[in-house]
Scaffold this active site. Structure first.
Site, PDB file in Angstrom:
ATOM      1  N   ALA B  95      72.246 -16.763  22.862  1.00 39.36           N
ATOM      2  CA  ALA B  95      72.068 -18.175  23.171  1.00 39.36           C
ATOM      3  C   ALA B  95      71.468 -18.935  21.990  1.00 39.36           C
ATOM      4  O   ALA B  95      71.589 -20.141  21.894  1.00 39.36           O
ATOM      5  CB  ALA B  95      71.158 -18.316  24.380  1.00 39.36           C
ATOM      6  N   LYS B  96      70.805 -18.214  21.090  1.00 41.55           N
ATOM      7  CA  LYS B  96      70.199 -18.804  19.882  1.00 41.55           C
ATOM      8  C   LYS B  96      69.383 -20.042  20.217  1.00 41.55           C
ATOM      9  O   LYS B  96      69.511 -21.086  19.588  1.00 41.55           O
ATOM     10  CB  LYS B  96      71.265 -19.079  18.827  1.00 41.55           C
ATOM     11  CG  LYS B  96      71.985 -17.775  18.409  1.00 41.55           C
ATOM     12  CD  LYS B  96      72.851 -17.931  17.191  1.00 41.55           C
ATOM     13  CE  LYS B  96      73.437 -16.613  16.732  1.00 41.55           C
ATOM     14  NZ  LYS B  96      74.447 -16.025  17.628  1.00 41.55           N
ATOM     15  N   ARG B  97      68.503 -19.913  21.209  1.00 38.90           N
ATOM     16  CA  ARG B  97      67.657 -21.011  21.624  1.00 38.90           C
ATOM     17  C   ARG B  97      66.404 -21.084  20.755  1.00 38.90           C
ATOM     18  O   ARG B  97      66.132 -20.178  19.946  1.00 38.90           O
ATOM     19  CB  ARG B  97      67.260 -20.850  23.096  1.00 38.90           C
ATOM     20  CG  ARG B  97      68.436 -20.837  24.064  1.00 38.90           C
ATOM     21  CD  ARG B  97      69.222 -22.133  24.031  1.00 38.90           C
ATOM     22  NE  ARG B  97      70.192 -22.213  25.127  1.00 38.90           N
ATOM     23  CZ  ARG B  97      71.496 -22.002  25.014  1.00 38.90           C
ATOM     24  NH1 ARG B  97      72.016 -21.681  23.853  1.00 38.90           N
ATOM     25  NH2 ARG B  97      72.296 -22.119  26.067  1.00 38.90           N
TER      26      ARG B  97
END
Lengths: 272, 272
Positions: B95-97
């Site tokens: 998700a690379k949040r």
């Protein structure tokens, strides 16, 4: 929405206010919980009460994702409500995405096409090919993280680069000028660092800046307006909690409207 | 899942294969489009056919978000299917949040509690308080972007810092050791940069690394295994397109199983 339309709206409303829809099911007035979609009902009431003083709305995507499918439905209803009823306001998906090219392209599709937002916030760490897929959509915008308003901003963003005085966020600004221009690229610049605002304006004098951190996060509105505003009014100043949670009672929307109006009135004298 | 369980699974299957579920409605076999939920049906078939050779699955969240509410439903069904049928496999929300503290906490809730993933990929640009909210969940993991596999990785990640030879990604690794340890923090390190692998291992010799970019992105599997593997098998090597889209016909799952098996057999000799 294009730059001209956004500037016109700002001059008409004499406001650069962006209201952050960080809608938290645990913080909204409890009587709303009986409704079928409390999050949407809350947003709708806030939008209706504040739109006269507000030029942009910024749903914070995390708050919707935390509710799973239901949250995604509330988000969809909110953006549709905005686009149908207040097409003149600018909309920001505060998603802070950024991934390899084909994945960034998917996120662009999600927020620009599936949900019809005008803009999305994007993280720069993965560089050019992670950001470029968000550009090139007609009248859509990238809002790139440059200097954020949180304490961790000092961990990497303000680190010097090489043998120069240039900080990482300045390198990000400089590099990003290859990817977009003032018609399709804005930057997140934290208001709690108004002393850095001049550094930012040295590199990107004309681009719009989205400034979080006024209000609950402690930034000074007047300082931001004085140091950040260009010849054209090219700022968006966000307030989330300070507006939307000003009251927790039946009158929550009315009070949010008053808070938005008060911010707009502080902004008005600076807008030419 | 804790480290001991993950290491045990790796030794049992003699595999460090992670299969990326970058499920694209435009690329899956057309006969699936008649099903009620083609994305889930595709994932289910791929998982059933590959799980013997696979220790982790990594849905790429962008591909689900691009489909709106329906995509989120497919994602929910996929993670539930994995947790119910193959509880021994490790699951990664790619998700690379990364956002300010209270927002990162929402994303953690979304992926660890609402969807019950074992881990999530996180972007480091916003620093400590954007990453820390993802730590501290029992048996859950942060997978921090360090050195990614895309061309843009050279824009910022490999920039030198101050007067030293230290590159930004090394600073990220070093700083992140304050936020987590080998029991709850992994790093994304691009396989296309196996020559950097030694630099990474100098700073974090024991942490797990998630390595994308083997296969379609051109990294060498043997080079990664030789340079990246610690005393304990502490790598996860991802393949997405090379496995899941190996065939576009009725036999797509069977062929994906064969591709996964071939990768597992390449990995087996290195795993002690």
């Amino acid at each position: 929405m294009n730059r001209k339309q956004l500037v016109e709206q700002i001059r008409k409303k004499k406001s650069v206010l962006c209201v952050g829809l960080d809608t938290d099911i645990e913080k909204i007035p409890s009587f709303l919980l009986e409704k079928e979609d409390p999050v949407f009902e809350f947003n709708k009431a806030i939008i209706d009460a504040t739109h006269k003083y507000t030029v942009a709305y910024k749903p914070n995507i995390a708050f919707y994702e935390a509710l799973g499918v239901k949250g995604w439905q509330s988000l969809e209803k909110t953006i549709n409500y905005l686009n149908e009823n207040y097409p003149e306001v600018f909309t920001i998906a505060d998603a802070k995405r950024g991934d390899i090219g084909n994945t960034s392209a998917r996120y662009a599709k999600a927020f620009f096409e599936e949900l019809s937002f005008d803009s999305i916030t994007v993280a720069p760490y993965m560089g050019s090919d992670s950001v470029k897929p968000f550009t090139g959509f007609k009248n859509k915008w990238v809002i790139l993280l440059a200097l954020t308003s949180n304490p961790g901003a000092f961990d990497f963003q303000t680190q010097n680069r090489g043998n120069s005085d240039e900080m990482l966020f300045e390198k990000v600004l400089e590099e990003s000028k290859k990817w977009g221009d003032k018609e399709d690229m804005m930057y997140v610049v934290g208001a709690t660092k108004a002393d850095y605002m001049r550094k930012v304006r040295n590199v990107v004098p004309e681009n719009f800046l989205l400034v979080p951190g006024v209000g609950a996060q402690g930034g000074s509105l007047s300082e931001v307006m004085e140091n950040g505003l260009g010849k054209e009014p090219n700022l968006l100043i966000n307030s989330s909690r300070g507006v939307i949670y000003a009251s927790n009672e039946e009158d929550f929307a009315e009070i949010a409207g008053k808070k938005a109006k008060a911010l707009q009135q502080e902004m008005a004298p600076y807008i030419k």
